[in-house]
Design a protein around this motif. Structure first.
Motif, short mmCIF file in Angstrom:
data_model
loop_
_atom_site.label_atom_id
_atom_site.label_comp_id
_atom_site.label_asym_id
_atom_site.label_seq_id
_atom_site.Cartn_x
_atom_site.Cartn_y
_atom_site.Cartn_z
N ARG A 175 20.55 -51.20 -12.69
CA ARG A 175 21.24 -49.96 -13.07
C ARG A 175 20.52 -48.75 -12.48
NH1 ARG A 175 20.39 -48.13 -19.25
NH2 ARG A 175 20.55 -46.09 -18.26
N SER A 176 21.25 -47.64 -12.40
CA SER A 176 20.64 -46.38 -12.02
C SER A 176 19.82 -45.85 -13.19
CB SER A 176 21.72 -45.36 -11.64
OG SER A 176 22.45 -45.79 -10.51
N VAL A 177 18.70 -45.22 -12.89
CA VAL A 177 17.83 -44.68 -13.93
C VAL A 177 17.39 -43.28 -13.51
CG1 VAL A 177 16.99 -46.93 -14.71
CG2 VAL A 177 15.76 -45.72 -12.91
N ASP A 178 16.95 -42.50 -14.48
CA ASP A 178 16.44 -41.16 -14.16
C ASP A 178 15.13 -41.25 -13.39
OD1 ASP A 178 18.56 -40.02 -15.46
OD2 ASP A 178 17.44 -39.52 -17.29
N ILE A 179 14.18 -42.03 -13.93
CA ILE A 179 12.83 -42.06 -13.38
C ILE A 179 12.35 -43.48 -13.19
CG2 ILE A 179 10.39 -41.44 -13.79
CD1 ILE A 179 11.44 -39.17 -15.61
N LEU A 180 11.80 -43.75 -12.02
CA LEU A 180 11.04 -44.97 -11.77
C LEU A 180 9.56 -44.57 -11.69
CD1 LEU A 180 13.14 -46.68 -8.94
CD2 LEU A 180 12.84 -47.55 -11.26
N THR A 181 8.72 -45.18 -12.49
CA THR A 181 7.31 -44.83 -12.44
C THR A 181 6.73 -45.15 -11.07
OG1 THR A 181 6.72 -46.97 -13.41
CG2 THR A 181 6.95 -45.12 -14.92
N GLY A 182 5.72 -44.37 -10.70
CA GLY A 182 5.25 -44.38 -9.32
C GLY A 182 4.35 -45.51 -8.89
N CYS A 183 4.27 -46.59 -9.66
CA CYS A 183 3.41 -47.70 -9.22
C CYS A 183 4.03 -48.48 -8.08
CB CYS A 183 3.06 -48.62 -10.38
SG CYS A 183 4.44 -49.61 -11.01
N PHE A 184 5.37 -48.39 -7.93
CA PHE A 184 6.05 -49.13 -6.86
C PHE A 184 7.41 -48.49 -6.59
CE2 PHE A 184 6.09 -53.55 -4.90
CZ PHE A 184 7.17 -53.30 -4.06
N TRP A 185 7.56 -47.90 -5.41
CA TRP A 185 8.83 -47.36 -4.97
C TRP A 185 9.18 -47.90 -3.59
CZ3 TRP A 185 6.23 -42.03 -5.60
CH2 TRP A 185 6.41 -41.53 -6.89
N LEU A 186 10.44 -48.13 -3.34
CA LEU A 186 10.93 -48.29 -1.97
C LEU A 186 11.89 -47.14 -1.73
CD1 LEU A 186 10.96 -50.49 0.51
CD2 LEU A 186 13.35 -50.66 -0.19
N VAL A 187 11.62 -46.34 -0.70
CA VAL A 187 12.36 -45.12 -0.44
C VAL A 187 13.00 -45.19 0.94
CG1 VAL A 187 12.12 -42.63 -0.05
CG2 VAL A 187 10.94 -43.71 -1.97
N ARG A 188 14.25 -44.81 1.01
CA ARG A 188 14.96 -44.72 2.29
C ARG A 188 14.44 -43.48 3.04
NH1 ARG A 188 20.04 -46.87 3.31
NH2 ARG A 188 20.42 -47.09 1.06
N ARG A 189 14.01 -43.66 4.28
CA ARG A 189 13.47 -42.53 5.03
C ARG A 189 14.49 -41.40 5.16
NH1 ARG A 189 9.16 -41.44 8.33
NH2 ARG A 189 8.44 -43.61 8.28
N GLN A 190 15.73 -41.75 5.42
CA GLN A 190 16.78 -40.74 5.55
C GLN A 190 16.87 -39.87 4.29
OE1 GLN A 190 20.70 -42.44 5.86
NE2 GLN A 190 21.73 -40.46 5.92
#
Length: 318
Positions: A175-190
């Motif tokens: 599901r979509s969430v407001d916040i993902l804690t910063g221990c692990f993110w995958l971010v789209r460069r675009q």
């Protein structure tokens, strides 16, 4: 300079500060089993004194190592890693995380199938083998008040009182969430290029709330993907000075409120923070009357008292 693939799909960025034992396990987990796509690994060392950078240089010659001359903080160090990265996706992994098989592959696959996803994160398992809750709602005056009075714990299955902790949701579904804690993110460069880099005014903590907020503002979804999994042992850096890092967390929270909320809302937040710490200090002190040797209670009394003093310091002036 270490070699890297001609085209990189995923750039894994790890910021490390005096966390050699954790870092060793983290790097060992980053094999082709976790990511089937071309991957580069970048370690940004924040002036560790435990031999971490020498270990990386010796044991992982293909890892791109940056040695900062001083502790730059979490956000700035990650941004330094971004500056030399080339992947279509940026995977920000804490040094105290062990990435499990297929984790990054599944996150990338999800993003490839869902072009509106700007940031995704996996299900996080704690070092004790239990679920570690890694999703939160955006803080508001109401849900901070509920947290201060422990209503989110008393009524942990009620959505009305657990808007921040999301206790009503078992965090086992996509599901979509407001916040993902910063221990692990995958971010789209675009997406990152539209949103901007991490805000370097956040030294440690708070940058996760801020970045997720900015992703949503720019129209990118932040999504929890539980089919991908990782282990977060926690405390790799904060264990070096737990009370100091607890105060840093309070400072970062206030900084977020000043950035994203009105003056009256910030004033309410400060009053709620005082109430929160006062109640915790009173409660743990009462427990200590009956168990003077309680180490955990002693620690929590110490940190609550330190936070109360900080709240009334000149640093909290609006």
């Amino acid at each position: 300079m270490n070699h890297k693939p001609a085209h990189v799909t995923v750039s894994v960025i790890i910021v490390s500060w005096n966390a050699r034992d954790y870092l060793r396990k983290c790097l060992a987990s980053l094999s082709s089993n976790v990511c089937q796509f071309p991957m580069e690994i970048i370690v940004v060392d924040n002036a560790s004194s435990d031999g971490s950078p020498d270990y990386v240089e010796s044991e992982y010659p293909n890892v791109r190592l940056i040695r900062n001359a001083e502790n730059m903080g979490f956000a700035k160090a990650n941004n330094i890693g971004v500056s030399i990265s080339s992947g279509d996706y940026l995977c920000f992994v804490n040094s105290d995380v062990e990435v499990l098989p297929d984790c990054i592959t599944r996150l990338v696959n999800y993003c490839e199938e869902q072009p509106e996803a700007g940031m995704v994160g996996p299900l996080i398992i704690g070092g004790d083998g239990q679920l570690q809750r890694s999703c939160r709602g955006f803080p508001s005056v109401w849900n901070m008040f509920c947290r201060a009075l422990a209503l989110d714990r008393i009524f942990r299955n009620c959505k009305l009182f657990t808007g921040y902790s999301l206790g009503y949701w078992p965090q086992n579904s996509l599901r979509s969430v407001d916040i993902l804690t910063g221990c692990f993110w995958l971010v789209r460069r675009q997406a990152m290029e539209q949103v901007g880099l991490l805000d370097e005014s956040f030294f440690i903590y708070g940058e996760d709330m801020d970045w997720c907020k900015r992703f949503w503002i720019k129209g990118w979804q932040v999504v929890f993907v539980p089919s991908a999994k990782a282990i977060h042992y926690g405390g790799a850096s904060s264990s070096n000075a737990p009370v100091r890092f607890y105060i840093e967390r309070q400072k970062a929270d206030l900084q977020y409120w000043k950035k994203h909320h009105s003056g009256p809302a910030v004033a309410c937040y400060l009053m709620i923070s005082y109430l929160h710490m006062f109640l915790r200090l009173t409660g743990y002190s009462f427990v200590l009357l009956f168990n003077p040797a309680g180490i955990i209670e002693q620690h929590k009394v110490k940190r609550s008292w330190a936070c109360l003093k900080w709240i009334f310091s000149r640093e909290t002036v609006l």
